[in-house]
Write an enzyme that holds these catalytic residues in place. Structure first.
Site, mmCIF file in Angstrom:
data_model
loop_
_atom_site.group_PDB
_atom_site.id
_atom_site.type_symbol
_atom_site.label_atom_id
_atom_site.label_comp_id
_atom_site.label_asym_id
_atom_site.label_seq_id
_atom_site.Cartn_x
_atom_site.Cartn_y
_atom_site.Cartn_z
ATOM 1 N N HIS A 419 0.803 -1.223 0.000
ATOM 2 C CA HIS A 419 0.000 0.000 0.000
ATOM 3 C C HIS A 419 0.835 1.271 0.000
ATOM 4 C CE1 HIS A 419 -3.183 2.753 1.834
ATOM 5 N NE2 HIS A 419 -3.754 2.269 0.748
ATOM 6 N N LYS A 421 3.299 4.393 -1.148
ATOM 7 C CA LYS A 421 3.404 5.206 -2.359
ATOM 8 C C LYS A 421 4.713 5.987 -2.274
ATOM 9 C CE LYS A 421 -1.191 5.081 -1.029
ATOM 10 N NZ LYS A 421 -1.573 3.881 -1.698
ATOM 11 N N ASP A 426 17.397 9.357 -7.616
ATOM 12 C CA ASP A 426 18.843 9.252 -7.404
ATOM 13 C C ASP A 426 19.211 8.923 -5.956
ATOM 14 O OD1 ASP A 426 19.182 9.822 -10.075
ATOM 15 O OD2 ASP A 426 19.591 11.950 -9.761
ATOM 16 N N HIS A 754 -8.268 11.156 1.727
ATOM 17 C CA HIS A 754 -7.387 10.005 1.561
ATOM 18 C C HIS A 754 -6.082 10.203 2.343
ATOM 19 C CE1 HIS A 754 -4.861 7.050 -0.768
ATOM 20 N NE2 HIS A 754 -5.983 6.362 -0.697
ATOM 21 N N LYS A 756 -3.239 10.459 5.332
ATOM 22 C CA LYS A 756 -2.797 9.598 6.432
ATOM 23 C C LYS A 756 -1.811 10.405 7.267
ATOM 24 C CE LYS A 756 -3.678 6.703 2.756
ATOM 25 N NZ LYS A 756 -5.051 6.394 3.054
ATOM 26 N N ASP A 761 0.700 19.012 18.725
ATOM 27 C CA ASP A 761 1.267 20.181 19.420
ATOM 28 C C ASP A 761 2.020 21.128 18.498
ATOM 29 O OD1 ASP A 761 0.246 19.090 21.727
ATOM 30 O OD2 ASP A 761 2.139 18.161 22.325
#
Length: 893
Positions: A419, A421, A426, A754, A756, A761
């Site tokens: 899952h 991405k 380089d 979508h 995450k 703080d």
């Protein structure tokens, strides 16, 4: 004893000017004429992908124009059995530029080198000294200056004597370690599933290989073709042992990590001990970051002073990825759950210049090596068509290599996914977060609901003037055939060249709750009527890191790539090469910098298991728990899922439990503390929400409401038992929604979240691909990647009414995130009966359109309260006789 000996070996032609005066004999001319060195590569690191067979004469081993010097530092005399004559071993220090290494050679090795060089008609003198025997290479220098050194440096015997290869003097691979021809035993892999057949230590054979030890890994390759046959990364399971008991063979050396035990055979016990000592010393000096335990049980420590930048929505993220890809010089790593080759990275597009497949092809033609890892889906359950993506990319150029994983039957992995991405350039900067390079992900802060043809007078290109004028022309040196092909495509398919100035072309215009993607092999054909159906906006968070943190992300990709190559027999051919991680010694040498970055401490986190990467880790989960526990003022969570609160039956992660503990702690201390949770109003599955949604939607809603407000394990119910209705002062649940006009009629749609992300703080931020559910956090299920960014540069702010030092990275990201329809879901529909009544009642839009427009003009922003009582009187778990009901609950949690 080092002071007793002079440097005795030099391969620098400048150090032997007298060689020009040596006579050249007629019978030597043909033998010493050879072709010049191969053309220079753009980067010396690219030698990794161009290793020649060991007998090839044009191998590029040494640094051009740099001398090799050898100094004898000591001798060792060892009695062999009952022989009176000792076996003398010479310890030599060799230097070549910035590289220094140690050799141990017997006198017979000098004799072998002398013999081999004599075969090439060189005049070599072996000079014996009272305390040591040393070699000085001279010879008939019968060609232009430098050819003798070239011939010696590319001679197999000389390289074997000096223990060097093409990989010895590449700065990005770190210092030079041990190299030698060894005999290794096959097998020893720890591979789950059915792919382990023939790879256990019981099934083995011995073979001759050239081994190379580097600062954080070792590899061995076939001398016959120079192909790297295996790479062993140093990790927390790294161990070196000698002895027949540990290795199962006389004079054996065992080198192991978490995924393999490698056995090599030495010629003597003394040599085996020396190999153990040298390998261990090199690893302990340079690879401690990978050998020891770190915070959150991560595979790497926090890296300091890392240039970092966040991105909200795909517009800026994709644009930055495009700019970085354009500057790639050596290699590109891409790992995605889903990849759509035809997406445009900069929009609206007037040409294909910034289309992903065209961009990758352009870089491949420039010599950049491109490696893509795709999740291989279960096709009956998921329609992302990774097979089409692989075929499309691999057909572009031979420098583009694509692998898919897992094979579900042989790996016995049916329920879990890759899952993460990632885009790594380089091995010096890395993009990660929630954004796949796929359809539906591109959006900006306007969250448009429509994308019809733009008026002719409206400017539609937001690129620079140079980017707007990208139509191929003969005057630019582009072949006439390509010009004709480009114009033909424009005439045949106007959407491909975006004559209408649209942002989302073909399959990119989507509303996946209305209809899921179909026919992905026809990328420029609409599958939704954009004149009747609004698109669903997409909100996401990404991040880019540079330097050492980027090297850590690249190392994770390399671990997954090499593991996939090892476990899948179809990837055994050399066209799927093993990859090598760059050394952290050169991590600060950045080729370029993404604008807008700020320095911060960055730790790379991940969720992996033996099926996905060959090792186990759940450091993302541990970081979430610790950051929430240690937060003082607030946490802000933006996530695609919120399935938590452990019951040890269906849900196991304790994110919700820790949130409850932290709120109760603040309540008992009478301190201000806030938790903001923002999630999508509906799960991203196809279904008619006016009838309660499909089984998939209802199942996810069941576990989401169970975590938030329904049942004894939910956050709200547990807080109510301690503080009554005061819970509203500590936690809120929200979603995002927007509105617009389609065919002069007001429309509304939820903004699909979508992201995450967690902010704590205004000082700590977690951004990655991991959802808040068991699939992403436990480590044993889906593979994920994230980073914890901790601010080091502070600025004046206010927290709880008092002056506060907030971090630049976290505070500005949080400020960016804090920026009258009949809407579903709604608290007005607690049951399916009331839902049907709610839907059938006439809407305000049909009764009083003017009032609707007036109310809309007063709406600011996108935030709406989450409907905690939507369908609260219904059981949302799927019927047992449905296909969703037959799937294990772990799939949904």
């Amino acid at each position: 004893m080092a002071h007793e000996f002079d440097p005795v070996l030099s391969l620098d032609p400048e150090s032997h000017p007298h060689l020009d005066d040596l006579p050249m004999y007629a019978d030597e001319v043909d033998h010493i004429e050879w072709e010049e060195t191969a053309d220079e590569l753009p980067s010396r690191y690219l030698l990794v992908y161009n290793i020649k067979p060991f007998k090839e004469r044009k191998r590029r081993v040494f640094l051009q124009g740099v001398p090799v010097t050898v100094q004898v530092e000591g001798i060792e005399r060892h009695l062999r059995g009952f022989k009176v004559r000792p076996s003398t071993v010479y310890m030599m220090r060799v230097s070549h530029g910035d590289f220094t290494w140690t050799l141990k050679k017997k006198f017979k090795h000098f004799e072998e080198l002398h013999r081999d060089l004599m075969r090439h008609r060189f005049k070599v003198r072996v000079i014996q000294q009272p305390l040591a025997r040393c070699v000085l290479i001279t010879g008939s220098y019968s060609c232009r200056r430098g050819r003798l050194a070239h011939r010696v440096s590319t001679d197999l015997s000389t390289m074997a004597f000096l223990d060097v290869s093409e990989l010895s003097f590449i700065p990005d691979l770190g210092p030079k370690g041990l190299e030698a021809m060894i005999v290794k035993r096959s097998g020893g892999h720890r591979i789950p599933g059915l792919n382990c057949c023939g790879r256990h230590k019981v099934c083995y054979q011995w073979s001759k290989r050239w081994i190379v030890i580097k600062d954080s890994f070792l590899l061995y390759m076939r001398p016959s073709n120079g192909i790297i046959s295996f790479v062993l990364l140093f990790d927390k399971g790294f161990n070196v042992q000698v002895g027949s008991k540990e290795t199962g063979t006389k004079y054996g050396v065992m080198i192991e990590n978490l995924s393999r035990t490698l056995i090599i055979k030495c010629s003597s016990y003394r040599q085996a001990c020396w190999w153990k000592q040298e390998i261990t010393n090199l690893a302990e000096r340079h690879a401690q970051d990978f050998l020891t335990e770190h915070r959150f049980d991560s595979f790497v420590p926090a890296r300091h002073d890392i240039q970092t930048r966040w991105f909200v929505n795909g517009s800026e993220y994709f644009s930055a990825v495009a700019d970085a890809l354009e500057q790639a010089k050596e290699d590109i790593f891409i790992a995605d759950w889903w990849l759509s080759p035809e997406i445009h990275l900069k929009r609206p597009a007037r040409s294909n210049y910034w289309r992903l497949d065209r961009l990758l092809k352009r870089k491949a033609e420039q010599g950049v090596k491109i490696f893509v890892l795709l999740y291989k889906e279960v096709e009956l359950a998921l329609g992302i068509n990774s097979g089409y993506s692989k075929r499309t990319l691999t057909a572009l150029h031979s420098n583009i290599t694509v692998m898919r994983h897992p094979d579900h039957v042989s790996s016995t992995v049916l329920l879990w996914a890759h899952h993460e991405k990632l885009v790594v350039i380089d091995q010096s900067l890395a993009f990660l977060g929630g954004l796949d390079l796929a359809y539906g992900r591109w959006d900006d802060q306007d969250y448009r609901l429509t994308d019809l043809e733009a008026p002719q007078s409206q400017p539609v290109c937001n690129h620079s003037e140079e980017e707007r004028l990208e139509e191929p022309e003969e005057e630019k040196g582009i072949p006439l055939e390509e010009v004709k092909e480009w114009r033909s495509r424009c005439r045949a398919d106007s959407t491909d060249c975006n004559a209408a100035g649209q942002f989302w072309l073909g399959k990119d215009y989507c509303n996946f709750i209305q209809k899921d993607w179909v026919e992905l092999d026809k990328p420029f054909e609409d599958f939704i009527d954009r004149s009747a159906t609004p698109r669903m906006p997409w909100r996401d968070i990404g991040v880019v890191v540079h330097g050492g943190a980027a090297r850590d992300v690249a190392r994770h990709f390399i671990q997954r790539w090499n593991f996939t190559k090892t476990v899948k027999p179809k990837y055994k051919p050399s066209c799927f090469p093993y990859l090598l991680p760059k050394s952290h010694t050169t991590a600060d040498n950045l080729p370029f910098l993404i604008p807008g970055c700020v320095p911060a401490n960055v730790q790379v986190l991940r969720s992996v298991e033996c099926w996905s990467a060959g090792s186990s880790e759940n450091s993302i989960y541990n970081a979430y728990l610790d950051v929430i526990r240690d937060s003082q003022y607030f946490i802000y969570i933006e996530n695609q899922f919120f399935i938590t609160c452990a019951d040890d039956r269906s849900v196991y992660n304790q994110i919700g439990d820790v949130i409850v503990e932290r709120i109760l702690k603040a309540h008992s201390a009478k301190r201000t503390y806030r938790v903001y949770i923002v999630i999508p109003l509906l799960p991203g599955f196809q279904g008619d929400v006016s009838t309660g949604g499909g089984n998939s939607i209802q199942t996810i809603l069941h576990f989401t409401f169970r975590s938030m407000c329904r049942g004894e394990y939910s956050i709200v119910e547990r807080l109510k038992r301690q503080m009554g209705d005061e819970w509203v002062n500590y936690i809120s649940f929200s979603g995002l929604r927007t509105h617009g006009e389609l065919n002069n009629s007001p429309v509304s749609e939820l903004i699909y979240i979508h992201s995450k992300m967690l902010i704590a703080d205004d000082r700590q931020v977690i951004i990655g691909s991991a959802n808040i559910n068991d699939r992403s956090l436990l480590g044993k299920r889906d593979s994920e990647m994230a980073v914890l960014v901790e601010d080091t540069e502070m600025e004046e702010s206010v927290m709880d009414g008092e002056e506060y030092q907030a971090g630049r990275f976290a505070r500005h990201l949080r400020l960016q995130c804090f920026k009258v329809f009949k809407c579903l879901p709604s608290n007005s529909a607690p049951s399916l009966v009331e839902l049907r009544e709610f839907v059938s009642a006439p809407s305000l839009l049909t009764q009083d359109p003017e009032k609707v427009h007036e109310k809309l003009r007063g709406i600011r922003g996108y935030l709406v309260q989450f409907p905690l009582y939507f369908l609260c009187e219904e059981s949302l778990l799927p019927p047992l006789n449905s296909k969703e009901g037959m799937v294990p609950l772990e799939v949904w949690t």
